[in-house]
Design a protein around this motif. Structure first.
Motif, PDB file in Angstrom:
ATOM      1  N   ASP A 177      51.053 -26.955 -23.340  1.00 44.25           N
ATOM      2  CA  ASP A 177      51.844 -26.759 -24.562  1.00 44.25           C
ATOM      3  C   ASP A 177      52.751 -27.946 -24.895  1.00 44.25           C
ATOM      4  OD1 ASP A 177      50.692 -24.304 -24.780  1.00 44.25           O
ATOM      5  OD2 ASP A 177      52.325 -23.223 -23.820  1.00 44.25           O
ATOM      6  N   LEU A 178      53.244 -28.644 -23.858  1.00 40.67           N
ATOM      7  CA  LEU A 178      54.238 -29.688 -24.125  1.00 40.67           C
ATOM      8  C   LEU A 178      53.889 -31.061 -23.558  1.00 40.67           C
ATOM      9  CD1 LEU A 178      57.546 -27.656 -23.552  1.00 40.67           C
ATOM     10  CD2 LEU A 178      56.422 -28.174 -25.702  1.00 40.67           C
ATOM     11  N   ARG A 179      52.876 -31.130 -22.712  1.00 42.81           N
ATOM     12  CA  ARG A 179      52.581 -32.425 -22.083  1.00 42.81           C
ATOM     13  C   ARG A 179      51.082 -32.683 -22.014  1.00 42.81           C
ATOM     14  NH1 ARG A 179      56.667 -30.520 -18.148  1.00 42.81           N
ATOM     15  NH2 ARG A 179      58.634 -31.516 -18.676  1.00 42.81           N
ATOM     16  N   ILE A 180      50.739 -33.983 -22.002  1.00 39.09           N
ATOM     17  CA  ILE A 180      49.350 -34.397 -21.767  1.00 39.09           C
ATOM     18  C   ILE A 180      49.348 -35.334 -20.568  1.00 39.09           C
ATOM     19  CG2 ILE A 180      47.322 -35.568 -22.718  1.00 39.09           C
ATOM     20  CD1 ILE A 180      48.287 -34.820 -25.512  1.00 39.09           C
ATOM     21  N   ASN A 181      48.460 -35.067 -19.608  1.00 36.67           N
ATOM     22  CA  ASN A 181      48.353 -35.892 -18.402  1.00 36.67           C
ATOM     23  C   ASN A 181      47.017 -36.616 -18.372  1.00 36.67           C
ATOM     24  OD1 ASN A 181      50.841 -35.010 -17.467  1.00 36.67           O
ATOM     25  ND2 ASN A 181      49.966 -33.302 -16.313  1.00 36.67           N
ATOM     26  N   LEU A 182      47.033 -37.813 -17.811  1.00 36.41           N
ATOM     27  CA  LEU A 182      45.817 -38.617 -17.632  1.00 36.41           C
ATOM     28  C   LEU A 182      45.471 -38.635 -16.149  1.00 36.41           C
ATOM     29  CD1 LEU A 182      43.768 -40.653 -18.979  1.00 36.41           C
ATOM     30  CD2 LEU A 182      45.342 -42.447 -18.282  1.00 36.41           C
ATOM     31  N   TRP A 183      44.248 -38.272 -15.824  1.00 38.47           N
ATOM     32  CA  TRP A 183      43.779 -38.206 -14.437  1.00 38.47           C
ATOM     33  C   TRP A 183      42.656 -39.210 -14.210  1.00 38.47           C
ATOM     34  CZ3 TRP A 183      45.735 -34.375 -11.080  1.00 38.47           C
ATOM     35  CH2 TRP A 183      46.420 -33.306 -11.687  1.00 38.47           C
ATOM     36  N   HIS A 184      42.536 -39.643 -12.959  1.00 35.68           N
ATOM     37  CA  HIS A 184      41.326 -40.345 -12.522  1.00 35.68           C
ATOM     38  C   HIS A 184      40.457 -39.324 -11.799  1.00 35.68           C
ATOM     39  CE1 HIS A 184      38.586 -43.126 -10.557  1.00 35.68           C
ATOM     40  NE2 HIS A 184      39.054 -44.093 -11.331  1.00 35.68           N
ATOM     41  N   LEU A 185      39.160 -39.333 -12.055  1.00 36.50           N
ATOM     42  CA  LEU A 185      38.275 -38.319 -11.488  1.00 36.50           C
ATOM     43  C   LEU A 185      38.208 -38.360  -9.961  1.00 36.50           C
ATOM     44  CD1 LEU A 185      35.453 -38.556 -14.153  1.00 36.50           C
ATOM     45  CD2 LEU A 185      36.636 -36.443 -13.537  1.00 36.50           C
ATOM     46  N   GLU A 186      38.599 -39.498  -9.370  1.00 31.80           N
ATOM     47  CA  GLU A 186      38.543 -39.612  -7.911  1.00 31.80           C
ATOM     48  C   GLU A 186      39.881 -39.291  -7.241  1.00 31.80           C
ATOM     49  OE1 GLU A 186      35.769 -40.411  -6.150  1.00 31.80           O
ATOM     50  OE2 GLU A 186      34.593 -40.532  -7.987  1.00 31.80           O
ATOM     51  N   ILE A 187      40.929 -39.171  -8.021  1.00 28.30           N
ATOM     52  CA  ILE A 187      42.282 -39.043  -7.429  1.00 28.30           C
ATOM     53  C   ILE A 187      42.887 -37.701  -7.839  1.00 28.30           C
ATOM     54  CG2 ILE A 187      44.602 -40.050  -7.322  1.00 28.30           C
ATOM     55  CD1 ILE A 187      43.207 -42.752  -8.112  1.00 28.30           C
ATOM     56  N   THR A 188      43.180 -36.864  -6.849  1.00 27.84           N
ATOM     57  CA  THR A 188      43.656 -35.512  -7.162  1.00 27.84           C
ATOM     58  C   THR A 188      45.163 -35.342  -6.972  1.00 27.84           C
ATOM     59  OG1 THR A 188      43.216 -34.817  -4.887  1.00 27.84           O
ATOM     60  CG2 THR A 188      41.462 -34.466  -6.500  1.00 27.84           C
ATOM     61  N   ILE A 202      56.415 -33.869 -25.153  1.00 27.62           N
ATOM     62  CA  ILE A 202      57.190 -33.519 -26.356  1.00 27.62           C
ATOM     63  C   ILE A 202      58.269 -32.481 -26.025  1.00 27.62           C
ATOM     64  CG2 ILE A 202      55.280 -34.075 -27.919  1.00 27.62           C
ATOM     65  CD1 ILE A 202      54.954 -30.990 -28.323  1.00 27.62           C
ATOM     66  N   LYS A 203      58.537 -32.301 -24.725  1.00 32.99           N
ATOM     67  CA  LYS A 203      59.546 -31.301 -24.341  1.00 32.99           C
ATOM     68  C   LYS A 203      60.936 -31.821 -24.685  1.00 32.99           C
ATOM     69  CE  LYS A 203      61.111 -28.502 -20.509  1.00 32.99           C
ATOM     70  NZ  LYS A 203      61.909 -28.756 -19.358  1.00 32.99           N
ATOM     71  N   PRO A 204      61.698 -31.072 -25.515  1.00 29.35           N
ATOM     72  CA  PRO A 204      63.050 -31.531 -25.849  1.00 29.35           C
ATOM     73  C   PRO A 204      64.006 -31.292 -24.670  1.00 29.35           C
ATOM     74  CG  PRO A 204      62.599 -29.424 -26.908  1.00 29.35           C
ATOM     75  CD  PRO A 204      61.348 -29.812 -26.172  1.00 29.35           C
ATOM     76  N   ALA A 205      65.104 -32.046 -24.653  1.00 32.35           N
ATOM     77  CA  ALA A 205      66.098 -31.880 -23.580  1.00 32.35           C
ATOM     78  C   ALA A 205      66.628 -30.447 -23.578  1.00 32.35           C
ATOM     79  CB  ALA A 205      67.238 -32.883 -23.772  1.00 32.35           C
ATOM     80  N   ASN A 206      66.832 -29.909 -24.757  1.00 30.52           N
ATOM     81  CA  ASN A 206      67.278 -28.522 -24.899  1.00 30.52           C
ATOM     82  C   ASN A 206      66.118 -27.707 -25.472  1.00 30.52           C
ATOM     83  OD1 ASN A 206      68.460 -26.107 -25.451  1.00 30.52           O
ATOM     84  ND2 ASN A 206      69.996 -26.907 -26.878  1.00 30.52           N
ATOM     85  N   THR A 226      60.385 -27.103 -31.609  1.00 28.77           N
ATOM     86  CA  THR A 226      59.879 -26.704 -32.928  1.00 28.77           C
ATOM     87  C   THR A 226      58.354 -26.656 -32.989  1.00 28.77           C
ATOM     88  OG1 THR A 226      59.913 -29.002 -33.684  1.00 28.77           O
ATOM     89  CG2 THR A 226      61.870 -27.651 -34.166  1.00 28.77           C
ATOM     90  N   GLU A 227      57.680 -27.321 -32.053  1.00 31.16           N
ATOM     91  CA  GLU A 227      56.212 -27.307 -32.091  1.00 31.16           C
ATOM     92  C   GLU A 227      55.646 -27.447 -30.688  1.00 31.16           C
ATOM     93  OE1 GLU A 227      54.450 -30.653 -34.130  1.00 31.16           O
ATOM     94  OE2 GLU A 227      56.002 -32.019 -33.425  1.00 31.16           O
ATOM     95  N   VAL A 228      54.387 -27.041 -30.532  1.00 31.93           N
ATOM     96  CA  VAL A 228      53.702 -27.194 -29.253  1.00 31.93           C
ATOM     97  C   VAL A 228      52.356 -27.880 -29.487  1.00 31.93           C
ATOM     98  CG1 VAL A 228      54.799 -25.212 -28.121  1.00 31.93           C
ATOM     99  CG2 VAL A 228      52.673 -24.879 -29.407  1.00 31.93           C
ATOM    100  N   ILE A 229      51.810 -28.455 -28.410  1.00 26.54           N
ATOM    101  CA  ILE A 229      50.482 -29.084 -28.461  1.00 26.54           C
ATOM    102  C   ILE A 229      49.438 -27.971 -28.389  1.00 26.54           C
ATOM    103  CG2 ILE A 229      48.888 -30.611 -27.233  1.00 26.54           C
ATOM    104  CD1 ILE A 229      51.453 -32.046 -26.117  1.00 26.54           C
ATOM    105  N   THR A 230      48.472 -28.003 -29.285  1.00 20.27           N
ATOM    106  CA  THR A 230      47.454 -26.941 -29.304  1.00 20.27           C
ATOM    107  C   THR A 230      46.075 -27.408 -28.822  1.00 20.27           C
ATOM    108  OG1 THR A 230      47.025 -27.438 -31.633  1.00 20.27           O
ATOM    109  CG2 THR A 230      48.598 -25.665 -31.170  1.00 20.27           C
ATOM    110  N   ALA A 231      45.775 -28.695 -28.963  1.00 20.75           N
ATOM    111  CA  ALA A 231      44.476 -29.222 -28.523  1.00 20.75           C
ATOM    112  C   ALA A 231      44.573 -30.737 -28.401  1.00 20.75           C
ATOM    113  CB  ALA A 231      43.377 -28.849 -29.518  1.00 20.75           C
ATOM    114  N   ALA A 232      43.719 -31.329 -27.577  1.00 26.94           N
ATOM    115  CA  ALA A 232      43.711 -32.786 -27.407  1.00 26.94           C
ATOM    116  C   ALA A 232      42.305 -33.243 -27.066  1.00 26.94           C
ATOM    117  CB  ALA A 232      44.684 -33.208 -26.308  1.00 26.94           C
ATOM    118  N   GLU A 233      41.946 -34.445 -27.527  1.00 31.08           N
ATOM    119  CA  GLU A 233      40.614 -34.968 -27.230  1.00 31.08           C
ATOM    120  C   GLU A 233      40.603 -36.485 -27.253  1.00 31.08           C
ATOM    121  OE1 GLU A 233      36.258 -33.441 -28.195  1.00 31.08           O
ATOM    122  OE2 GLU A 233      37.052 -34.504 -29.923  1.00 31.08           O
TER     123      GLU A 233
END
Length: 449
Positions: free
Chosen positions: A199-210, A219-223, A228-235
């Protein structure tokens, strides 16, 4: 009807091919299909369900002497991908439901796919075994070790043919990186990295590293009261490994370039259509939330699905979509009751055909829509048990929004909102589509004369 994967303006007539799953009206929660995905060749079709299972279907090789007997999909492998868990620190149950499946491009005889529930992503290897070793020196055929003092001769082990076995084994587990529920995973075109979004973050992974991932969007606000909004999809972009997009509950799409900075909080492009003041209502914000975003195969366009429409955006033009298609505009007058029964929060997905000329998305009453971009035509079809005879043609459906109903039309008041098609997939090279109703998977294909 609609031109298809092979391109050209020829009209495609769709006919029934197969249906998978139980016919009972009494549907177990665990059997509800939650994701559908073809692999890159279209030979394999994977489904995930709320019970944490992944079922893979394989396309049978076509019979050259009977071209009208199109290749069917049969069960290839079934395995339990995720189990229910409990987060003791937060006193939260983590359900086993498969949110997304993404195939990796095939590099050898084995196939690999990523599957995710709300918190944990797993990399699965699906491989075949049709030979087994025999003639060990130190152990019997049943696996018991032999007494070394009785071994007087040396044997050369050999491989013997056996019945084909398909094995699914978890090769990597990517956990503990998401505080909120994962809604998307997308494999990068470099075939080495992938992203996961909650909902608030996108992470980048390497397929070999877990054991570590890089946070690329936060996009998480301090408070949290200022949220006001959340992430719904990413590509990820299909060809540019540095580019990805994510959509939000406010109806915006942000395109980010990972070359610009390590944390992509500042987007490169913002795609947003100004709201029509005449359509403003209490529900405007809810129905403008984007439930799915997909790049076209050529990477020039992207498609977004909100509650009532599908929009096609040119990635070189940010201020408005180049095409807008109404999916079920007749529901605009029903938003109040859809809000009360929570249907207004349903997340419909969308998909492109093989050459990006037609898009498909689901609706209610087990209807799904095909939208032809070249001819600017659309058709509504239905996945139902009534049209389950082999090679039976699908009849176009029409919904009457009001006024006098014609003979073949269905009244908007008689639509069943419990029957909904949220997940669809299109074979990358052929006119074969997979459509998930509640617990059934329908496969339709182009009618061959």
């Amino acid at each position: 009807m609609v031109s298809g994967a092979g391109g050209g303006g020829n009209d495609v007539q769709w006919c029934f091919s197969q249906v998978k799953g139980a016919i009972d009206d009494d549907v177990a929660e665990a059997d509800i299909i939650s994701t559908v995905e073809f692999n890159h060749s279209g030979e394999l079709l994977a489904t995930g369900d709320k019970g944490g299972r992944v079922v893979i279907f394989q396309q049978e090789t076509e019979n050259k002497s009977q071209p009208q007997c199109r290749s069917e999909y049969n069960v290839y492998s079934t395995f339990q991908s995720h189990e229910p868990e409990f987060d003791y620190l937060k006193s939260l149950e983590i359900e086993e439901k498969i949110n997304k499946i993404r195939w990796l491009p095939q590099k050898n005889a084995a196939q690999f796919l990523l599957s995710t529930n709300d918190k944990t992503i797993k990399l699965w290897k699906i491989s075949e075994r049709d030979k087994r070793p025999e003639g060990y020196n130190l152990k019997e055929e049943d696996g018991r070790y032999r007494d070394a003092t009785t071994i007087t001769t040396l044997r050369v082990p050999v491989f013997r043919p056996m019945d084909l076995m398909v094995e699914a084994s978890p090769r990597r587990v990517f956990a503990n990186a998401h505080t909120y529920h994962i809604n998307s995973i997308s494999v990068n075109s470099d075939n080495e990295t992938y992203l996961s979004a909650d909902d608030l973050r996108i992470n980048l992974w390497h397929l070999e590293i877990t054991d570590r991932s890089f946070n690329i969007v936060d996009i998480k606000p301090a408070n949290m009261e200022e949220l006001t909004e959340v992430i719904t999809a990413a590509e990820f972009h299909p060809h540019q490994c540095n580019t990805f997009v994510y959509s939000s509950s406010k109806g915006t799409i942000r395109l980010c370039d990972m070359r610009a900075s390590a944390l992509c909080d500042k987007h490169s492009k913002l795609f947003e259509e100004p709201e029509d003041p005449s359509n403003r209502s209490f529900f405007s914000e809810i129905i403008s939330s984007i439930s799915d975003v997909k790049f076209s195969h050529n990477g020039r366009y992207m498609m977004t699905r909100d509650y009532l429409s599908v929009k096609i955006w040119d990635i070189n033009m940010e201020n408005r979509p180049v095409e807008t298609y109404q999916v079920h505009e007749y529901l605009r007058s029903k938003l109040c009751s859809l809000y009360e029964n929570d249907c207004i929060f349903d997340k419909f997905e969308c998909c492109w055909n093989g050459n990006d000329s037609v898009v498909m998305t689901g609706s209610y009453n087990n209807f799904f829509r095909m939208l032809d971009r070249t001819q600017r035509r659309d058709v509504t079809l239905e996945a139902s048990r009534e049209s389950c005879k082999p090679r039976q043609l699908l009849k176009p459906r029409r919904v009457c929004a009001g006024g006098k109903r014609k003979k073949d039309e269905i009244s908007v008041d008689s639509l069943d909102f419990n029957k909904k098609i949220l997940h669809t997939a299109w074979h990358p090279q052929e006119n074969i589509i997979a459509v998930a109703t509640t617990n059934n998977l329908y496969i339709f294909q182009e009618k061959v004369n």
